[in-house]
Scaffold this motif. Structure first.
Motif, PDB file in Angstrom:
ATOM      1  N   ARG A  85      67.880  42.083  49.616  1.00  0.00           N
ATOM      2  CA  ARG A  85      68.499  43.375  49.950  1.00  0.00           C
ATOM      3  C   ARG A  85      67.679  44.546  49.428  1.00  0.00           C
ATOM      4  N   LYS A  86      67.216  44.429  48.197  1.00  0.00           N
ATOM      5  CA  LYS A  86      66.399  45.499  47.625  1.00  0.00           C
ATOM      6  C   LYS A  86      65.101  45.653  48.396  1.00  0.00           C
ATOM      7  N   ARG A  87      64.493  44.527  48.755  1.00  0.00           N
ATOM      8  CA  ARG A  87      63.210  44.580  49.450  1.00  0.00           C
ATOM      9  C   ARG A  87      63.347  45.281  50.798  1.00  0.00           C
ATOM     10  N   LEU A  88      64.371  44.909  51.566  1.00  0.00           N
ATOM     11  CA  LEU A  88      64.531  45.520  52.888  1.00  0.00           C
ATOM     12  C   LEU A  88      64.941  46.984  52.771  1.00  0.00           C
ATOM     13  N   PHE A  89      65.813  47.286  51.808  1.00  0.00           N
ATOM     14  CA  PHE A  89      66.213  48.682  51.594  1.00  0.00           C
ATOM     15  C   PHE A  89      65.007  49.541  51.237  1.00  0.00           C
ATOM     16  N   SER A  90      64.192  49.066  50.311  1.00  0.00           N
ATOM     17  CA  SER A  90      63.011  49.825  49.894  1.00  0.00           C
ATOM     18  C   SER A  90      62.057  50.032  51.056  1.00  0.00           C
ATOM     19  N   LEU A  91      61.845  48.961  51.840  1.00  0.00           N
ATOM     20  CA  LEU A  91      60.959  49.076  53.000  1.00  0.00           C
ATOM     21  C   LEU A  91      61.504  50.073  54.002  1.00  0.00           C
ATOM     22  N   GLY A  92      62.822  50.018  54.253  1.00  0.00           N
ATOM     23  CA  GLY A  92      63.416  50.934  55.212  1.00  0.00           C
ATOM     24  C   GLY A  92      63.323  52.383  54.777  1.00  0.00           C
ATOM     25  N   VAL A  93      63.640  52.655  53.511  1.00  0.00           N
ATOM     26  CA  VAL A  93      63.577  54.033  53.015  1.00  0.00           C
ATOM     27  C   VAL A  93      62.133  54.541  53.022  1.00  0.00           C
ATOM     28  N   ALA A  94      61.195  53.693  52.595  1.00  0.00           N
ATOM     29  CA  ALA A  94      59.794  54.105  52.577  1.00  0.00           C
ATOM     30  C   ALA A  94      59.294  54.408  53.987  1.00  0.00           C
ATOM     31  N   LEU A  95      59.629  53.542  54.938  1.00  0.00           N
ATOM     32  CA  LEU A  95      59.197  53.767  56.318  1.00  0.00           C
ATOM     33  C   LEU A  95      59.862  55.002  56.904  1.00  0.00           C
ATOM     34  N   PHE A  96      61.136  55.222  56.569  1.00  0.00           N
ATOM     35  CA  PHE A  96      61.832  56.414  57.043  1.00  0.00           C
ATOM     36  C   PHE A  96      61.152  57.674  56.506  1.00  0.00           C
ATOM     37  N   GLY A  97      60.820  57.650  55.205  1.00  0.00           N
ATOM     38  CA  GLY A  97      60.158  58.807  54.615  1.00  0.00           C
ATOM     39  C   GLY A  97      58.791  59.055  55.208  1.00  0.00           C
ATOM     40  N   LEU A  98      58.032  57.994  55.438  1.00  0.00           N
ATOM     41  CA  LEU A  98      56.692  58.143  55.999  1.00  0.00           C
ATOM     42  C   LEU A  98      56.736  58.652  57.435  1.00  0.00           C
ATOM     43  N   THR A  99      57.660  58.116  58.235  1.00  0.00           N
ATOM     44  CA  THR A  99      57.758  58.616  59.607  1.00  0.00           C
ATOM     45  C   THR A  99      58.261  60.060  59.626  1.00  0.00           C
ATOM     46  N   SER A 100      59.155  60.410  58.705  1.00  0.00           N
ATOM     47  CA  SER A 100      59.592  61.812  58.612  1.00  0.00           C
ATOM     48  C   SER A 100      58.417  62.722  58.303  1.00  0.00           C
ATOM     49  N   LEU A 101      57.565  62.272  57.391  1.00  0.00           N
ATOM     50  CA  LEU A 101      56.382  63.064  57.054  1.00  0.00           C
ATOM     51  C   LEU A 101      55.434  63.161  58.244  1.00  0.00           C
ATOM     52  N   ALA A 102      55.263  62.048  58.972  1.00  0.00           N
ATOM     53  CA  ALA A 102      54.394  62.071  60.146  1.00  0.00           C
ATOM     54  C   ALA A 102      54.954  62.991  61.228  1.00  0.00           C
TER      55      ALA A 102
END
Length: 520
Positions: free
Chosen positions: A86-103
């Motif tokens: 759960r932590k792994r997928l949550f972290s991946l999702g938040v990180a990807l969300f933040g990176l795409t927001s920045l892009a």
């Protein structure tokens, strides 16, 4: 493993409480990103169109691309969270969300924006599925109920204040500032909350049902694409018919796959429970009486009526602010009144607000819109506060996890389909209102789509013989008719909910145990 630190074990140990609250903080911060980018993009759509251009169909994908990918992979994301952590997928999702927001802050074209919005939807599904699963493991008993209540409140805060925050950002930093705020919130969640989370998995995780996931996603994409394409090409055009037939074929394939799967992603036998079906109607109903307005009203206020982004955001608070209070009141009232009665009453109230809003013509003072918007928000808040709990209480306990996943998917996928249908209907109603205009039929059709997308200037260019006031009047007439259609849909849903979720009257307050034992 020491049970004190094993998130798959029972109640929280006292030494683990700080870690549990760290999980809660991380998940709530992540949850704040989702409604902000959802309603924020609606406020920003006219500004995005002015800078990046694009047809009304292309601009509609700024919202639909996110909702499609989010809704179609949500159940699969829950399975991945159980299997890989759960932590792994949550972290991946938040990180990807933040990176795409920045892009998204630096996108050069509308095509790139829509593609990245699709990726952002995948990331949002991973973050929500992983975060919800982690939260369920970190808390137990009444603490879990309070934690998920706070999570729901966070969504309410995002919906309530997202429009005004988006308006301020658009006015002072441009529409790209909305995505920058999403990246910042994602960074806070990763930096503050994730280090305090403990990993947990389900040793009996069954793996992702890829055939079911792919066929379900294909059905959603083709259906939404066909509905959005219809105003441009016509409902009888070969392309639209092909898309809709493809959606039906993909849906049939999904049902066949799920019936034959040993461990299906969607257990179709759940639909034998009348109360389960009634619960699925609730998010669909709130899509038509509430969620679609979160998208359409900012586009109307800013793109057609000329409000500033800040003024439009202030008006939208009247619609969304009740979500901060009414869901809690619904939970309290449920001690004395059945969920079916409360939910159907709320939908009837929302339908009344829709009719009231349909009678408010263009040019009237903003305060004339505030009152019907408040009524719609108040009515929608009653089923909104009950349906999450109902989604798992109306089926046997051993099927609660799957029921929750189905409910979440129905809610998000239903929002995408509802928005596509309503936008297509609005374009058709505007075209009908402009039907007597002298001019090429193609120009009238184009102007109708542009008006429905909130681009008054472009529609004036398409029909130069008309004054802007005439186009605004045609739009207002069409929007009033649309609101009345939404009112009818909401009333029909209220009747279905009233029958499907009927319970005997209880003379006094009911405990949670009494309600659960009855519904199991």
């Amino acid at each position: 493993m020491n049970p004190e630190f094993d998130l798959t074990q029972g109640p929280l140990a006292p030494t683990r409480e700080p870690l549990a609250y760290g999980v809660l903080a991380a998940v709530c911060l992540a949850a704040l990103m989702l409604p902000l980018t959802f309603v924020g993009v609606a406020v920003a759509t006219p500004a995005i169109g002015r800078e990046l251009g694009g047809s009304p169909l292309a601009l509609s994908w700024t919202t639909n691309a996110f909702m499609l990918t989010f809704g179609s992979v949500l159940m699969a994301a829950g399975t991945l969270a159980d299997e890989f952590g759960r932590k792994r997928l949550f972290s991946l999702g938040v990180a990807l969300f933040g990176l795409t927001s920045l892009a998204l802050v630096f996108v050069p074209s509308l095509l790139w924006l829509n593609l990245l919005r699709g990726v952002q939807g995948l990331a949002g599904a991973a973050a929500l599925a992983g975060g919800s699963a982690a939260l369920a493991q970190a808390f137990d008993g009444p603490g879990r109920t309070r934690a998920f209540s706070l999570l729901g409140t966070t969504f309410g805060v995002g919906l309530a204040f997202g429009p005004i925050l988006a308006g301020v950002l658009v006015e002072h930093a441009g529409w790209r500032g909305i995505f920058l705020s999403g990246a910042l919130i994602g960074g806070l969640s990763l930096g503050f909350g994730v280090p305090r989370m403990l990993e947990s998995t389900d040793p009996e995780a069954r793996g992702v049902d890829w055939p079911g996931t792919l066929s379900f996603t294909l059905a959603l994409v083709l259906l939404t694409w066909g509905i959005l394409q219809a105003p441009q090409s016509g409902w009888s055009s070969p392309w639209v018919v092909l898309l809709l037939l493809g959606a039906l074929l993909a849906l049939w394939l999904f049902i066949v796959v799920e019936r034959r799967a040993a461990r299906p992603m969607l257990d179709l036998s759940l639909f034998r429970y009348a109360r389960f079906v009634g619960v699925q109607v609730l998010p669909i109903a709130t899509c038509y009486c509430y969620v679609v307005l979160l998208i359409l009203l900012p586009i109307r206020f800013i793109g057609v009526e000329g409000y500033s982004a800040i003024d439009a955001g202030m008006l939208m608070i009247a619609l969304s602010a009740p979500m901060l209070v009414v869901p809690f009141a619904a939970g309290w009232l449920h001690r004395w009144f059945s969920a079916g009665n409360l939910s159907s009453l709320g939908l009837v109230v929302a339908a009344g607000g829709l009719f009231w809003l349909s009678r408010v013509g263009p040019g009237q003072a903003p305060i004339e819109r505030v009152w019907p918007l408040l009524v719609i928000g108040l009515g929608s808040g009653l089923p909104w506060g009950l349906m999450d709990g109902l989604s798992v209480s109306v089926v046997p306990k051993e099927r609660a996890g799957m029921a929750s996943g189905i409910f979440s998917t129905t809610r998000v996928a239903g929002e995408g389909i509802a928005l596509a249908l309503v936008v297509a209907l609005l374009a058709g109603l505007v075209q009908h209102a402009l039907g007597t205009v002298a001019g090429p039929a193609e120009s009238v059709m184009l102007a109708a789509r542009q008006l429905a997308g909130g681009d008054l200037a472009a529609s004036v260019a398409s029909l130069p013989a008309l004054q802007p006031q005439a186009l605004q009047q045609a739009y207002a007439e069409a929007f009033s008719q649309l609101l009345q259609v939404l009112m009818i849909i909401t009333l029909l849903a209220a009747a279905v909910v009233r029958v499907a979720l009927h319970e005997p009257r209880h003379p006094g307050p009911r405990s949670t145990d009494q309600r659960n034992s009855k519904n199991s």
